[in-house]
Design a protein around this motif. Structure first.
Motif, short mmCIF file in Angstrom:
data_model
loop_
_atom_site.label_atom_id
_atom_site.label_comp_id
_atom_site.label_asym_id
_atom_site.label_seq_id
_atom_site.Cartn_x
_atom_site.Cartn_y
_atom_site.Cartn_z
N PHE A 138 0.84 -1.19 0.00
CA PHE A 138 0.00 0.00 0.00
C PHE A 138 0.88 1.24 0.00
O PHE A 138 1.93 1.26 0.64
N GLU A 139 0.43 2.27 -0.69
CA GLU A 139 1.11 3.56 -0.66
C GLU A 139 0.25 4.56 0.10
O GLU A 139 -0.98 4.48 0.07
N PHE A 140 0.89 5.49 0.79
CA PHE A 140 0.11 6.48 1.54
C PHE A 140 0.80 7.83 1.52
O PHE A 140 2.02 7.94 1.34
N GLY A 141 -0.04 8.85 1.66
CA GLY A 141 0.41 10.23 1.80
C GLY A 141 -0.63 10.91 2.65
O GLY A 141 -0.77 10.63 3.83
N LYS A 142 -1.42 11.81 2.03
CA LYS A 142 -2.56 12.39 2.73
C LYS A 142 -3.61 11.32 2.99
O LYS A 142 -4.24 11.27 4.04
N ASP A 143 -3.82 10.44 2.00
CA ASP A 143 -4.71 9.30 2.11
C ASP A 143 -3.91 8.04 1.85
O ASP A 143 -2.71 8.08 1.56
N ILE A 144 -4.59 6.90 1.91
CA ILE A 144 -3.92 5.62 1.66
C ILE A 144 -4.60 4.91 0.52
O ILE A 144 -5.84 4.91 0.42
N ASN A 155 0.07 11.27 6.34
CA ASN A 155 -0.84 10.94 7.45
C ASN A 155 -0.60 9.48 7.83
O ASN A 155 -1.27 8.57 7.33
N ILE A 156 0.37 9.26 8.70
CA ILE A 156 0.73 7.89 9.11
C ILE A 156 -0.38 7.28 9.96
O ILE A 156 -0.69 6.08 9.83
N ASN A 157 -1.00 8.09 10.79
CA ASN A 157 -2.08 7.59 11.65
C ASN A 157 -3.20 6.97 10.83
O ASN A 157 -3.69 5.88 11.13
N ILE A 159 7.40 1.77 5.86
CA ILE A 159 8.59 2.37 5.25
C ILE A 159 8.36 3.87 5.22
O ILE A 159 7.61 4.38 4.39
N SER A 160 8.99 4.61 6.13
CA SER A 160 8.72 6.04 6.25
C SER A 160 9.83 6.72 7.04
O SER A 160 10.62 6.05 7.74
N ASP A 161 9.87 8.06 6.92
CA ASP A 161 10.80 8.84 7.75
C ASP A 161 10.17 9.20 9.09
O ASP A 161 10.81 9.81 9.94
N GLY A 162 8.88 8.86 9.25
CA GLY A 162 8.22 9.09 10.53
C GLY A 162 7.74 10.50 10.77
O GLY A 162 7.21 10.81 11.83
N ASN A 163 7.90 11.38 9.78
CA ASN A 163 7.47 12.78 9.93
C ASN A 163 6.06 12.93 9.37
O ASN A 163 5.85 12.83 8.16
N GLN A 164 5.10 13.18 10.25
CA GLN A 164 3.70 13.32 9.85
C GLN A 164 3.32 14.80 9.80
O GLN A 164 3.68 15.56 10.69
N THR A 165 2.59 15.19 8.75
CA THR A 165 2.23 16.60 8.58
C THR A 165 0.77 16.89 8.87
O THR A 165 0.42 18.03 9.15
N ILE A 166 -0.12 15.91 8.75
CA ILE A 166 -1.53 16.10 9.07
C ILE A 166 -2.04 14.88 9.82
O ILE A 166 -1.44 13.81 9.77
N GLY A 167 -3.18 15.05 10.48
CA GLY A 167 -3.80 13.92 11.18
C GLY A 167 -3.39 13.85 12.64
O GLY A 167 -2.51 14.57 13.12
N GLU A 168 -4.04 12.93 13.35
CA GLU A 168 -3.74 12.72 14.76
C GLU A 168 -2.36 12.09 14.93
O GLU A 168 -1.88 11.35 14.06
N ASP A 169 -1.73 12.38 16.06
CA ASP A 169 -0.40 11.85 16.34
C ASP A 169 -0.45 10.32 16.37
O ASP A 169 -1.26 9.72 17.06
N TYR A 170 0.43 9.71 15.59
CA TYR A 170 0.41 8.25 15.49
C TYR A 170 1.24 7.56 16.57
O TYR A 170 1.18 6.33 16.71
N GLU A 222 9.14 19.44 3.33
CA GLU A 222 10.56 19.76 3.31
C GLU A 222 10.98 20.53 4.56
O GLU A 222 12.06 21.13 4.60
N GLN A 223 10.13 20.51 5.58
CA GLN A 223 10.43 21.27 6.79
C GLN A 223 11.19 20.43 7.83
O GLN A 223 11.53 20.93 8.90
N PHE A 224 11.47 19.16 7.52
CA PHE A 224 12.13 18.28 8.48
C PHE A 224 13.57 18.03 8.06
O PHE A 224 13.87 17.89 6.87
N SER A 225 14.44 17.98 9.06
CA SER A 225 15.87 17.81 8.76
C SER A 225 16.33 16.37 8.88
O SER A 225 17.38 16.01 8.35
#
Length: 675
Positions: free
Chosen positions: A113-119, A135-137, A157-168, A595-598
């Protein structure tokens, strides 16, 4: 394979019955039995038996054993951060290795499965790494729901940086989660503007507040400079002090609104000498400067939560100031207010409603005097009884007075009003009454235009529940407040009804799709679905021009624009063959939240791995990870015994055989002179 005992008994009885019937026809009381009677007897007995067999319809029970492999879900981050961290090739290689591992696929039923804002719950075959949000959550919850009754560990498979949605981080996952960390894991000194708070509107020659939160991730003591620019000119600057102990600082300033119109600003913090990611050092914002503030009055005879809901929703637009007053104590002048809400009017409202002939909204409810409202000749009358009823809302997609999308009206809690039939004429209905799941033709929310008079009616109390329900759904009041302000904007305006109404924002973010809606009416103010509408965009810096046609979607025209480079744009919307147009400008800010995460958020990924009884890995540990999954005894193939019933006979062939046998018997009897 097993045939039920009762079915066997029926078959035996059918054989006996068939033989007896055939015997009585060809042998009973027959002295000299011709040899050909044996053949006819056999044909008749078999025919009757097969007919009875059709009625019995025997079934057999088959016992089958099915091997059910555990599911393995591979969730792939398809957002822009993957490209920003230059991890695209590595992620594609990870996916290829998982797909190509025979041992892994032998043990698991692997789903990608691929995900971004939705899955995307269908596949991960279209990875472009271009989604503007993560939106990992939502991704984890969706997969948990899909395989809720199965053994189904998941790979994230992710960098773990979520931009929208509830904290996962604290999600209660039913399945073990195995994060594979992509992105930079080495921490560099970084400074960023983490949040910027500013009002959308300001008043001419007034000052408006700007609040900025600056965050520092590093060990050294630094003294960066925070600056705000307007059209390239510096309007504010301040030096701040940050260190390992003092990680953040809040900056508050007030800027002057000296010109009516839209002003664009950018806030920036000076970069560090060894800073790797400088994309998060700048943020843009816009402020619309207006000449004056409109005043709104809510006049009521009772106290009700709706009053606060209306006030908060209307004042979310800083152009408007709301005053709530009780009918028995109000001594002001209605002419001071551009818009009035008469909440649950009674006879005591008579003098006020006689003076106010336009630009108002009437809200009714259980305390409303409908005899009084019926006497006002407003175009809506109600034959009521003194018994309350709950009315749900049903959105009218054919509403053409102004652009208002369906924000989930059908799922909102019901409003309460006195029970009765509504007689309406000359109104445009935005929401119909829905009574006991049946949508009626009676209005729940309607707007009325009679010459220069313009007003609205909401037939029900309890709109505060709508605002709360919208917040639960959207995690924000913004969507509901925009609906209320759209209604107020239309009803409070004294302008003639527009034939072209356009919905467009002042500021958009780069790499996000821009959707512009337009409502076009003909000369009789009816929706015209034959119009040809287009928008012309000119980049103020490069002078590059784009002309894009609108598409007809339901009862509005829409255009979706992608790929605009950052900068200011002038737009010109025209209707072919008509002297109707709309001009303005908007800005595309050079800001991409992905692009706001280092670096990768290994802390949260490790936390969710531990809480779900999984384990975190890195890409160079892929072989070790695959072996761990294969050797894990918690994931085993389950043998499941399944009992199925299947038909023992094929009725079409049996019926064909019966007809054939009876036909042969008939021809033989005819040939032998038995007929």
């Amino acid at each position: 394979m097993r045939v039920p005992t009762l079915t066997l008994l029926y078959i035996i009885l059918a054989i006996l019955f068939s033989v007896v019937i055939a015997y009585f026809q060809y042998f009973f009381k027959v002295k000299n039995t011709p040899k050909n009677h044996i053949l006819l007897f056999s044909l008749r007995a078999i025919s009757i038996f097969l007919l009875l067999l059709l009625f019995i319809n025997p079934k057999v029970k088959l016992q089958k054993t099915e091997n059910i492999k555990p599911k393995l879900s591979v969730l792939v981050d398809n957002s822009l951060s993957t490209t920003f961290f230059k991890e695209k090739d590595r992620v594609l290689e990870l996916v290829r290795r998982f797909k190509g591992s025979n041992k892994l696929n032998d043990k698991f039923d692997v789903n990608f499965f691929e995900f971004g804002k939705d899955i995307d719950l269908t596949s991960a075959d279209s990875l472009q790494f271009n989604d503007s949000h993560t939106n990992i959550n939502k991704a984890i919850k969706s997969v948990n729901s899909l395989f809720k009754d199965e053994i189904a560990p998941m790979i994230l498979i992710s960098d773990g940086n979520q931009t929208i949605g509830e904290d996962y981080e604290y999600i209660n996952s039913k399945q073990p989660i195995y994060p594979i960390v992509i992105g930079g894991t080495v921490k560099y000194d970084d400074i960023k503007i983490s949040q910027l708070n500013v009002n959308k509107y300001s008043y001419l020659n007034n000052k408006f507040p700007v609040e900025a939160f600056v965050y520092y991730d590093g060990d050294k003591e630094i003294s960066p400079t925070f600056t705000i620019y307007k059209s390239g000119k510096k309007v504010f600057t301040k030096k701040i002090e940050l260190s390992k102990e003092k990680k953040s600082v809040t900056i508050l300033t007030n800027l002057l609104s000296d010109k009516e119109g839209i002003d664009y600003y950018s806030a920036s913090i000076s970069q560090l000498p060894n800073e790797k990611n400088t994309r998060n050092n700048t943020k843009s914002f816009s402020v619309e400067v207006i000449d004056e503030q409109s005043k709104v009055l809510i006049l009521s005879s009772i106290l009700h939560p709706d009053l606060g809901a209306f006030k908060n929703a209307i004042e979310s637009n800083k152009q408007r100031k709301v005053t709530i007053a009780q009918i028995n104590s109000f001594k002001g002048d209605l002419e001071e207010y551009q818009f009035v809400i008469f909440y649950q009017p009674t006879f005591y409202f008579k003098s006020f409603l006689e003076k106010r002939t336009a630009n108002f909204l009437i809200v009714t409810g259980t305390k409303t005097d409908w005899n009084f409202i019926n006497s006002l000749n407003l175009g809506i009358r109600k034959s009521y009884i003194n018994q309350s009823e709950n009315y749900n809302a049903s959105y009218n997609p054919n509403y053409l007075t102004f652009i208002q999308e369906n924000i989930g009206f059908n799922s909102f809690p019901p409003l309460k009003d006195k029970f009765g039939a509504v007689d309406a004429e000359g109104n445009q209905t935005l929401l119909f009454q829905k009574l006991q799941n049946i949508t009626t033709n009676e209005p729940l929310l309607a707007t009325i235009e009679k010459g220069e008079r313009k007003y609205g009616m909401l037939l029900g109390e309890g709109i505060w529940k709508w605002r709360a329900s919208s917040y639960i759904k959207e995690s924000s009041f913004e969507v509901f407040d925009e609906f209320v302000n759209n209604l107020v904007q239309f009803l409070s305006s004294n302008e003639q009804r527009k034939r072209l109404d356009v919905k467009i924002e002042n500021l958009y973010l780069a790499n996000e799709p821009i959707t512009i809606s337009a409502l076009y009416l003909d000369s009789n103010f009816k929706f015209d679905n034959r119009a040809s509408i287009q928008i012309s965009l000119i980049n103020n810096e490069t002078k590059e021009e784009k002309v894009i046609p609108f598409s007809l979607i339901n009862n509005s025209y829409q255009v979706k624009i992608e790929g605009l480079s950052p900068g200011e744009y002038n737009y010109h919307i025209t209707v072919e063959g008509q002297p109707i147009q709309k001009k303005g400008k908007f800005k595309v800010a050079d800001f991409q939240i992905e692009e706001q995460f280092s670096y990768a958020n290994t802390k949260k990924l490790a936390s969710i791995a531990n809480s779900s009884e999984g384990k975190m890995y890195y890409p160079n540990q892929q072989d070790e990870f695959i072996q761990d999954l294969i050797k894990n005894d918690a994931y085993v193939t389950i043998q499941k015994s399944i009992e199925k019933e299947e038909d023992l006979i094929h009725w079409k062939w049996i019926l064909f055989l019966v007809i054939s046998l009876l036909t042969i018997e008939w021809f033989l009897r005819k040939y032998l002179g038995k007929i």
